[in-house]
Each structure stands twice: as C-alpha cells, then as structure tokens.
Design an enzyme around this catalytic site. Structure first.
Site, PDB file in Angstrom:
ATOM      1  N   LYS A 162      -4.110  -1.110 -13.035  1.00 49.64           N
ATOM      2  CA  LYS A 162      -2.901  -1.962 -13.042  1.00 49.64           C
ATOM      3  C   LYS A 162      -3.045  -3.100 -12.034  1.00 49.64           C
ATOM      4  O   LYS A 162      -2.805  -4.267 -12.345  1.00 49.64           O
ATOM      5  CB  LYS A 162      -1.634  -1.138 -12.697  1.00 49.64           C
ATOM      6  CG  LYS A 162      -1.365   0.021 -13.635  1.00 49.64           C
ATOM      7  CD  LYS A 162      -0.114   0.792 -13.266  1.00 49.64           C
ATOM      8  CE  LYS A 162      -0.158   1.494 -11.916  1.00 49.64           C
ATOM      9  NZ  LYS A 162      -1.154   2.585 -11.816  1.00 49.64           N
TER      10      LYS A 162
ATOM     11  N   ARG B  88       9.011   4.088 -11.894  1.00 53.49           N
ATOM     12  CA  ARG B  88       8.097   5.220 -11.948  1.00 53.49           C
ATOM     13  C   ARG B  88       8.781   6.504 -12.373  1.00 53.49           C
ATOM     14  O   ARG B  88       8.156   7.558 -12.382  1.00 53.49           O
ATOM     15  CB  ARG B  88       7.521   5.424 -10.553  1.00 53.49           C
ATOM     16  CG  ARG B  88       6.024   5.254 -10.507  1.00 53.49           C
ATOM     17  CD  ARG B  88       5.672   5.280  -9.063  1.00 53.49           C
ATOM     18  NE  ARG B  88       4.318   5.555  -8.814  1.00 53.49           N
ATOM     19  CZ  ARG B  88       3.429   4.633  -8.504  1.00 53.49           C
ATOM     20  NH1 ARG B  88       3.761   3.373  -8.485  1.00 53.49           N
ATOM     21  NH2 ARG B  88       2.211   4.992  -8.206  1.00 53.49           N
TER      22      ARG B  88
ATOM     23  N   ARG C 248     -13.015   3.751  -5.531  1.00 54.96           N
ATOM     24  CA  ARG C 248     -12.276   2.530  -5.154  1.00 54.96           C
ATOM     25  C   ARG C 248     -12.425   2.228  -3.663  1.00 54.96           C
ATOM     26  O   ARG C 248     -12.359   3.109  -2.822  1.00 54.96           O
ATOM     27  CB  ARG C 248     -10.790   2.685  -5.479  1.00 54.96           C
ATOM     28  CG  ARG C 248      -9.981   1.491  -4.932  1.00 54.96           C
ATOM     29  CD  ARG C 248      -8.604   1.407  -5.479  1.00 54.96           C
ATOM     30  NE  ARG C 248      -7.799   2.574  -5.211  1.00 54.96           N
ATOM     31  CZ  ARG C 248      -6.613   2.784  -5.766  1.00 54.96           C
ATOM     32  NH1 ARG C 248      -6.122   1.899  -6.605  1.00 54.96           N
ATOM     33  NH2 ARG C 248      -5.934   3.862  -5.483  1.00 54.96           N
TER      34      ARG C 248
ATOM     35  N   ARG D  62      -8.462   3.981   0.566  1.00 57.60           N
ATOM     36  CA  ARG D  62      -7.043   4.257   0.778  1.00 57.60           C
ATOM     37  C   ARG D  62      -6.838   5.720   1.161  1.00 57.60           C
ATOM     38  O   ARG D  62      -7.499   6.593   0.620  1.00 57.60           O
ATOM     39  CB  ARG D  62      -6.263   3.958  -0.518  1.00 57.60           C
ATOM     40  CG  ARG D  62      -5.542   2.629  -0.477  1.00 57.60           C
ATOM     41  CD  ARG D  62      -5.009   2.210  -1.808  1.00 57.60           C
ATOM     42  NE  ARG D  62      -4.114   3.169  -2.442  1.00 57.60           N
ATOM     43  CZ  ARG D  62      -3.482   2.946  -3.596  1.00 57.60           C
ATOM     44  NH1 ARG D  62      -3.652   1.790  -4.223  1.00 57.60           N
ATOM     45  NH2 ARG D  62      -2.703   3.835  -4.131  1.00 57.60           N
TER      46      ARG D  62
ATOM     47  N   ARG E  15      -1.025  12.967  -7.241  1.00 60.15           N
ATOM     48  CA  ARG E  15      -0.507  11.742  -7.877  1.00 60.15           C
ATOM     49  C   ARG E  15      -0.562  11.865  -9.400  1.00 60.15           C
ATOM     50  O   ARG E  15       0.334  11.418 -10.106  1.00 60.15           O
ATOM     51  CB  ARG E  15      -1.314  10.533  -7.405  1.00 60.15           C
ATOM     52  CG  ARG E  15      -0.894  10.071  -6.008  1.00 60.15           C
ATOM     53  CD  ARG E  15      -1.978   9.276  -5.318  1.00 60.15           C
ATOM     54  NE  ARG E  15      -2.301   8.031  -5.960  1.00 60.15           N
ATOM     55  CZ  ARG E  15      -3.453   7.385  -5.814  1.00 60.15           C
ATOM     56  NH1 ARG E  15      -4.388   7.878  -5.019  1.00 60.15           N
ATOM     57  NH2 ARG E  15      -3.655   6.253  -6.422  1.00 60.15           N
TER      58      ARG E  15
END
Ligand code: AP5
Ligand code: MG
Length: 217
Positions: A13, A88, A127, A161, A172
């Site tokens: 996203k 969300r 990531r 992160r 998550r």
C-alpha cells in the site's frame, strides 16, 4: 480524487501510494506513518499508541480518527487525498463516512490489493526503511542502491520497523483477518471497491492500479 487503500500488512500500500499520490498531486496520508511520527516526537498521541503498535494491535479508534480529521482538514487536502491504512475496521469506516458527510465530501474509490499471506510475509520480512529520506525498500525486491534522496550524498541509513518482528507480524495478520478484511465486502456492497492484484511485481501492480482507476499511463 479521494481514495482509500485497503489490503493486508506488507501488500505494498505504502509503496504504491507514494507514486500515485505524487502523480495525482494529492497528499499520501498513512495513519501508520502519522502514528510513527508521533511516536518519534514523543507526543501524547505517540505515547498512547506505542504499546498497541509494538504488539501489532490496532490503536484505539478515537486516537486515529483525531489524526485523520486533523490531516484531511488541512488546505493541501482540499483537492483530494489518498488514505493508506484507514479505515481499518467497520467502526472507523462509519466514522470516516460521518466525517466526509460533515465536510460535504465523498469517497471516490477504495482500492483493495489482493495477495496471499505467504507473499506478504516475504515482503515484510525483507522490508527496510531509510532513517533520513523515509523511503521504503526490500532487501531482495527493491534494494536501496545509490545515494539517499535526502541529499547527503551518502547511502541510505536503513532500519527495520519494530513491528516487523515475527511475533508482531503474525499478530498484525490476525488483526487484519478479524478487523479489516470485513471492509472488503462493506465497500463492495457500496460499489466503491476496485480490486488490484497485489501479488505481481511493483511495476506491474502500478500499471494495474492506474488502469483500475482509469488513469492513462
Ligand atoms: P501501517 O503502517 O499502516 O502498517 P500495515 O497496514 O501493517 O501495512 P504496512 O505499512 O506494513 O505495509 P504496506 O502495505 O504499506 O507495504 P509496503 O509498501 O511497505 O500500520 C502500522 C501500525 O499502526 C498498525 O499495526 C497499528 O498498530 C497502527 N495503525 C495504523 N493505522 C491504524 C488505524 N487506522 N487504526 C488503528 N491502528 C492503526 O511494502 C512492504 C514491503 O514489500 C517493502 O519492503 C516493499 O519494498 C515491498 N514491496 C511492495 N510492493 C511489492 C511488490 N509488488 N513486489 C515485491 N515487493 C514489494
Ligand atoms: Mg505502509
């Protein structure tokens, strides 16, 4: 154009929002990024959000709504915006609908990026982000090459992160399945949903996204 990006953690996203918002000259509003900024600055909002974010849980709806309301009321949002990571859950979707009615605005499209969990796990695991320019990379799919775009002339200063730990990622995904996935049917019923295959390469997703929104390349 007023857009919402919907999809599992790590689907891309943020990656797609960066390019599209720049092409359309509208602000990219990521609630995750706004919360991380608040956390870095140590604001009361950041302190309130910290434990939820680190565990991969949703931050309370009222806290996030306040951030969104403040951000989309700024002058640079008057011609449109791209909301990445909000709403969300169904409560947030109802709050956004109410807010837009008050502001006499409407949502044009909700883009749902579809992807398998196996693929999003590979993306989240690799990531990295740059402390200086804020850009997002992937050690395999989008490596950081060349100098940092913040202009130091040096390479990017990469970090992982804190919610990209294995435990937080699994939570998550669980939270996504339970809280966020029902929004796909919610927006489909409102005929606002467009579906994009998020499992393809970054470039291929970008082409499908523009096609789905009727943007000429
Ligand atoms: P947030 O920051 O929104 O995280 P998320 O939804 O988990 O999504 P990500 O940012 O992890 O993934 P992405 O889809 O943006 O993927 P990206 O482009 O980086 O939220 C973080 C936390 O904040 C939440 O857990 C919650 O605590 C809180 N929060 C935020 N909003 C909230 C809300 N509304 N209510 C309550 N709490 C909220 O890409 C991932 C990786 O894949 C990158 O390395 C990228 O280079 C790579 N990649 C991207 N696309 C491709 C591709 N097509 N092929 C190969 N690799 C790709
Ligand atoms: Mg993101």
């Amino acid at each position: 154009m007023r857009l919402v990006f919907l999809g599992p953690p790590g689907v891309g996203k943020g990656t797609q929002a960066a390019g599209l918002s720049s092409d359309l000259s509208i602000p990219h509003i990521s609630t995750g990024a706004l919360l991380r900024e608040a956390l870095d600055k140590g604001t009361p909002t950041g302190l309130e959000a910290k434990s939820f974010m680190e565990a991969g849980e949703l931050v309370p709806d009222t806290v996030v709504l306040r951030l969104v309301q403040e951000r989309i009321s700024r002058p640079d949002s008057s011609a449109g915006w791209l909301l990445d990571g909000y709403p969300r859950n169904l409560v947030q979707a109802a709050a956004l609908c109410e807010l837009l009615t008050e502001m006499q605005q409407s949502l044009d499209r909700v883009v749902y990026f579809e992807c398998s969990e196996a693929e999003v796990l590979r993306r989240l695991g690799g990531r990295r982000a740059c402390r200086n320019c804020g850009e997002t990379f992937h050690i395999e799919f989008a490596p950081a090459t060349g100098a940092c775009s913040a202009g130091s002339g040096e390479a990017c200063d990469l970090y992982q992160r804190s919610d990209d730990s294995e435990q937080a990622i699994l939570n998550r995904l669980e939270v996504y399945r339970r809280e966020t996935d029902p929004l796909v049917d919610h927006y489909r019923e409102q005929s606002a949903l467009v579906v994009v295959d998020g499992s393809a390469s970054i470039e291929a997703v970008s082409v499908s996204l523009r096609k789905a929104l009727g943007q000429t390349p």
